[in-house]
Design a protein around this motif. Sequence first.
Motif, PDB file in Angstrom:
ATOM      1  N   PHE A 181    -122.990  54.720 -37.756  1.00 61.11           N
ATOM      2  CA  PHE A 181    -122.179  54.726 -38.971  1.00 61.11           C
ATOM      3  C   PHE A 181    -122.962  54.363 -40.223  1.00 61.11           C
ATOM      4  O   PHE A 181    -122.396  53.838 -41.170  1.00 61.11           O
ATOM      5  N   LEU A 182    -124.264  54.638 -40.265  1.00 58.59           N
ATOM      6  CA  LEU A 182    -125.032  54.396 -41.470  1.00 58.59           C
ATOM      7  C   LEU A 182    -124.772  55.528 -42.456  1.00 58.59           C
ATOM      8  O   LEU A 182    -125.052  56.682 -42.172  1.00 58.59           O
ATOM      9  N   ASN A 183    -124.230  55.199 -43.639  1.00 60.22           N
ATOM     10  CA  ASN A 183    -123.915  56.170 -44.704  1.00 60.22           C
ATOM     11  C   ASN A 183    -122.717  57.054 -44.373  1.00 60.22           C
ATOM     12  O   ASN A 183    -121.855  57.285 -45.203  1.00 60.22           O
ATOM     13  N   ARG A 184    -122.652  57.581 -43.165  1.00 62.11           N
ATOM     14  CA  ARG A 184    -121.542  58.452 -42.761  1.00 62.11           C
ATOM     15  C   ARG A 184    -121.450  58.430 -41.232  1.00 62.11           C
ATOM     16  O   ARG A 184    -122.430  58.146 -40.549  1.00 62.11           O
ATOM     17  N   PRO A 185    -120.281  58.737 -40.681  1.00 59.74           N
ATOM     18  CA  PRO A 185    -120.163  58.776 -39.221  1.00 59.74           C
ATOM     19  C   PRO A 185    -121.023  59.890 -38.628  1.00 59.74           C
ATOM     20  O   PRO A 185    -121.029  61.007 -39.125  1.00 59.74           O
ATOM     21  N   ARG A 186    -121.741  59.572 -37.583  1.00 57.76           N
ATOM     22  CA  ARG A 186    -122.552  60.558 -36.882  1.00 57.76           C
ATOM     23  C   ARG A 186    -122.844  60.061 -35.473  1.00 57.76           C
ATOM     24  O   ARG A 186    -122.403  58.976 -35.093  1.00 57.76           O
ATOM     25  N   ILE A 187    -123.584  60.841 -34.713  1.00 58.36           N
ATOM     26  CA  ILE A 187    -123.910  60.480 -33.345  1.00 58.36           C
ATOM     27  C   ILE A 187    -125.421  60.291 -33.233  1.00 58.36           C
ATOM     28  O   ILE A 187    -126.202  61.146 -33.663  1.00 58.36           O
ATOM     29  N   ALA A 188    -125.828  59.165 -32.665  1.00 59.02           N
ATOM     30  CA  ALA A 188    -127.241  58.896 -32.445  1.00 59.02           C
ATOM     31  C   ALA A 188    -127.585  59.179 -30.986  1.00 59.02           C
ATOM     32  O   ALA A 188    -126.831  58.834 -30.077  1.00 59.02           O
ATOM     33  N   LEU A 189    -128.719  59.820 -30.784  1.00 61.33           N
ATOM     34  CA  LEU A 189    -129.225  60.092 -29.446  1.00 61.33           C
ATOM     35  C   LEU A 189    -130.417  59.186 -29.168  1.00 61.33           C
ATOM     36  O   LEU A 189    -131.244  58.954 -30.047  1.00 61.33           O
ATOM     37  N   LEU A 190    -130.505  58.685 -27.952  1.00 60.88           N
ATOM     38  CA  LEU A 190    -131.715  58.011 -27.503  1.00 60.88           C
ATOM     39  C   LEU A 190    -132.381  58.927 -26.493  1.00 60.88           C
ATOM     40  O   LEU A 190    -131.782  59.297 -25.480  1.00 60.88           O
ATOM     41  N   MET A 191    -133.629  59.324 -26.803  1.00 60.71           N
ATOM     42  CA  MET A 191    -134.376  60.216 -25.936  1.00 60.71           C
ATOM     43  C   MET A 191    -135.498  59.431 -25.258  1.00 60.71           C
ATOM     44  O   MET A 191    -136.129  58.562 -25.870  1.00 60.71           O
ATOM     45  N   LYS A 192    -135.752  59.749 -24.008  1.00 63.57           N
ATOM     46  CA  LYS A 192    -136.704  58.998 -23.176  1.00 63.57           C
ATOM     47  C   LYS A 192    -137.802  59.913 -22.667  1.00 63.57           C
ATOM     48  O   LYS A 192    -137.557  61.073 -22.342  1.00 63.57           O
ATOM     49  N   CYS A 193    -139.013  59.357 -22.576  1.00 66.78           N
ATOM     50  CA  CYS A 193    -140.163  60.115 -22.080  1.00 66.78           C
ATOM     51  C   CYS A 193    -141.009  59.227 -21.177  1.00 66.78           C
ATOM     52  O   CYS A 193    -141.464  58.162 -21.599  1.00 66.78           O
ATOM     53  N   SER A 194    -141.227  59.660 -19.950  1.00 66.56           N
ATOM     54  CA  SER A 194    -142.118  58.953 -19.031  1.00 66.56           C
ATOM     55  C   SER A 194    -143.417  59.713 -18.811  1.00 66.56           C
ATOM     56  O   SER A 194    -144.439  59.121 -18.452  1.00 66.56           O
ATOM     57  N   THR A 195    -143.366  61.035 -19.011  1.00 62.85           N
ATOM     58  CA  THR A 195    -144.544  61.884 -18.810  1.00 62.85           C
ATOM     59  C   THR A 195    -144.724  62.759 -20.046  1.00 62.85           C
ATOM     60  O   THR A 195    -144.206  63.881 -20.096  1.00 62.85           O
ATOM     61  N   PRO A 196    -145.418  62.269 -21.058  1.00 60.33           N
ATOM     62  CA  PRO A 196    -145.607  63.060 -22.287  1.00 60.33           C
ATOM     63  C   PRO A 196    -146.362  64.353 -22.007  1.00 60.33           C
ATOM     64  O   PRO A 196    -147.247  64.400 -21.156  1.00 60.33           O
ATOM     65  N   SER A 197    -146.021  65.390 -22.735  1.00 62.72           N
ATOM     66  CA  SER A 197    -146.731  66.655 -22.609  1.00 62.72           C
ATOM     67  C   SER A 197    -147.898  66.695 -23.583  1.00 62.72           C
ATOM     68  O   SER A 197    -147.862  66.063 -24.633  1.00 62.72           O
ATOM     69  N   GLY A 198    -148.946  67.406 -23.209  1.00 62.71           N
ATOM     70  CA  GLY A 198    -150.087  67.591 -24.101  1.00 62.71           C
ATOM     71  C   GLY A 198    -151.021  66.415 -24.184  1.00 62.71           C
ATOM     72  O   GLY A 198    -151.837  66.334 -25.099  1.00 62.71           O
ATOM     73  N   ILE A 199    -150.940  65.475 -23.227  1.00 61.15           N
ATOM     74  CA  ILE A 199    -151.824  64.308 -23.238  1.00 61.15           C
ATOM     75  C   ILE A 199    -152.670  64.296 -21.968  1.00 61.15           C
ATOM     76  O   ILE A 199    -152.148  64.428 -20.857  1.00 61.15           O
ATOM     77  N   ASP A 200    -153.965  64.162 -22.140  1.00 59.76           N
ATOM     78  CA  ASP A 200    -154.900  64.101 -21.029  1.00 59.76           C
ATOM     79  C   ASP A 200    -154.884  62.677 -20.444  1.00 59.76           C
ATOM     80  O   ASP A 200    -155.353  61.730 -21.073  1.00 59.76           O
ATOM     81  N   LYS A 201    -154.320  62.530 -19.241  1.00 62.59           N
ATOM     82  CA  LYS A 201    -154.208  61.202 -18.649  1.00 62.59           C
ATOM     83  C   LYS A 201    -155.570  60.581 -18.370  1.00 62.59           C
ATOM     84  O   LYS A 201    -155.726  59.366 -18.410  1.00 62.59           O
ATOM     85  N   ALA A 202    -156.558  61.420 -18.097  1.00 62.47           N
ATOM     86  CA  ALA A 202    -157.904  60.886 -17.847  1.00 62.47           C
ATOM     87  C   ALA A 202    -158.437  60.176 -19.076  1.00 62.47           C
ATOM     88  O   ALA A 202    -159.084  59.133 -18.993  1.00 62.47           O
ATOM     89  N   SER A 203    -158.149  60.721 -20.266  1.00 66.30           N
ATOM     90  CA  SER A 203    -158.620  60.097 -21.504  1.00 66.30           C
ATOM     91  C   SER A 203    -157.915  58.775 -21.745  1.00 66.30           C
ATOM     92  O   SER A 203    -158.499  57.845 -22.315  1.00 66.30           O
ATOM     93  N   VAL A 204    -156.668  58.656 -21.296  1.00 67.49           N
ATOM     94  CA  VAL A 204    -155.943  57.387 -21.415  1.00 67.49           C
ATOM     95  C   VAL A 204    -156.592  56.339 -20.533  1.00 67.49           C
ATOM     96  O   VAL A 204    -156.816  55.199 -20.936  1.00 67.49           O
TER      97      VAL A 204
END
Length: 207
Positions: A181-204
């Motif tokens: 309800f900030l400024n106007r009524p709306r719907i907030a989504l919470l999005m979750k990621c456990s396996t990001p795309s485009g990331i080289d796990k070896a470099s991590v």
Amino acid sequence: MPFEIVQIPRDDASIRLYVEQYKAFRLLALKTDPDSFGSTYAREIAFTEDTWYKRLANPQVTTFLAFQEGQVVCTVSIAGPLPCTPEESSPSKDPWTILSGNPEATTQSHWRIIGMFTRPAARGQGIAKAIIAKALQHAMGEAANAGKNFVATIAVEHDNPAAVGLYKKCGFETIIEEPWFLNRPRIALLMKCSTPSGIDKASVEQN
């Protein structure tokens, strides 16, 4: 057009080097796209210089800036680890308030993407996806160092298909919907990621 992504170090000299650019771009974001944030231009224009400095100095928040031809065109911060699981968190709560608590009590290393914005003229070039990948790679390295499983979340308005689509491409999926309800009524989504795309796990693992 080429771009460069900079992770802002937390030492005093680096913060002072980047804080004015960060502040100006953050205020531009709030004016340009006010419905995309859990804060307002009116609130943050009143911040003291010390408040802006402390944002970049906060040991739980890491901020990235993307530059193109010497101009800031995109920014994102990642906060964590958080003292709650994704399922226990709220997409409509001020992200700066979720940093208190003891993250050691959780079995996951949970991080929250905050403050994401790309200058309209710089969109469609892959900059936003690249800067999110940098932020997630940083958090994944921190999770690995702590010996915990990595997970990230991001809050977004449901009526923002471009942003939702971007985050899906980065590996996020919606797990929570709730009124906002900030400024106007709306719907907030919470999005979750456990396996990001485009990331080289070896470099991590090497970091």
